[in-house]
Design an enzyme around this catalytic site. Structure first.
Site, PDB file in Angstrom:
ATOM      1  N   CYS A  68       0.835  -1.207   0.000  1.00  0.00           N
ATOM      2  CA  CYS A  68       0.000   0.000   0.000  1.00  0.00           C
ATOM      3  C   CYS A  68       0.878   1.268   0.000  1.00  0.00           C
ATOM      4  O   CYS A  68       1.496   1.548  -1.017  1.00  0.00           O
ATOM      5  CB  CYS A  68      -0.998  -0.064   1.155  1.00  0.00           C
ATOM      6  N   HIS A  79      -3.302  -5.123   1.334  1.00  0.00           N
ATOM      7  CA  HIS A  79      -2.663  -5.386   2.631  1.00  0.00           C
ATOM      8  C   HIS A  79      -2.632  -6.887   2.910  1.00  0.00           C
ATOM      9  O   HIS A  79      -3.476  -7.394   3.655  1.00  0.00           O
ATOM     10  CB  HIS A  79      -3.445  -4.682   3.754  1.00  0.00           C
ATOM     11  N   GLU A 112      -0.865  -8.491   4.857  1.00  0.00           N
ATOM     12  CA  GLU A 112      -0.640  -8.767   6.297  1.00  0.00           C
ATOM     13  C   GLU A 112      -1.957  -8.790   7.075  1.00  0.00           C
ATOM     14  O   GLU A 112      -2.005  -9.248   8.211  1.00  0.00           O
ATOM     15  CB  GLU A 112       0.337  -7.727   6.886  1.00  0.00           C
TER      16      GLU A 112
END
Ligand code: GLN
Length: 197
Positions: free
Chosen positions: A78, A167, A169
């Site tokens: 991002c 994202h 994660e």
């Protein structure tokens, strides 16, 4: 020796990356000062606000990061993807210039502003979390597309740098981090002069 993966921990959601990398067996160091770059083998640039990263890093910090990302494995997500691009559309925002793409900040507007979508990583359906996401609007000839959403690139690789506009994660799927860690291990083996697997 197992590689040490740094996570830039100035701002943004760095801790989610730390947890994901550790869950996958990596040794992680949170990087708060650029002199720590000498102690790590790879780096994650997390999401956050790219303009804030620029301010917090300053020109000397940016220069140190620029040298790092051109030689060592780096994964930007991002805002981190914006930092890795060569060009930010309609802006003279400085970048690290590791991946030959033009990126448009906050590109998706309300349409997928902070939403979960199903894209594809290497042909596998993969859940993707987008938060005020940038969009890759031009891909240079030496850039490999590794993930798509509705046919458009959302993760790319050039050399040892990977950028994802979403994202990973924050998703259950660990594929993007595994791709990165495979690259980190491959790069370390190559530095030791071992043949590629
Ligand atoms: N909109 C942010 C920027 O332009 C990126 C958002 C994010 O990292 N979640 O830097």
């Amino acid at each position: 020796m197992s590689p040490i993966v740094g996570v830039l921990a100035l701002q943004g959601d760095f801790d989610a990356h730390r947890q994901r990398l550790e869950a996958l067996g990596a040794s992680v160091a949170l990087v708060k000062k650029t002199d720590q770059l000498a102690e790590i083998d790879a780096l994650v640039l997390p999401g956050g606000e790219s303009t804030s990263f620029m301010i917090l890093l300053g020109e000397p910090g940016l220069e140190a990061l620029r040298r790092f990302v051109h030689t060592k494995p780096t994964f930007g997500t991002c805002a981190g993807a914006i930092l890795l691009a060569t060009e930010v559309e309609h802006s003279d925002q400085p970048t690290l210039g590791a991946i030959d793409v033009r990126i448009r900040r906050n590109a998706y507007g309300r349409q997928i502003d902070s939403s979960i979508r199903e894209g594809s990583v290497g042909g596998f359906p993969t859940e993707m979390v987008f938060i005020r996401a940038p969009q890759i609007v031009r891909v240079g000839p030496d850039v490999q597309i590794i993930a798509t959403l509705e046919g458009e690139p959302v993760a790319v690789r050039q050399g040892k740098a990977i950028a994802a506009t979403f994202h990973p994660e924050l998703c259950d799927d660990t594929r993007m981090h595994r791709i990165f860690l495979d690259m980190v291990r491959g790069s370390q083996a190559a530095d030791r002069g071992e043949p590629a697997e």
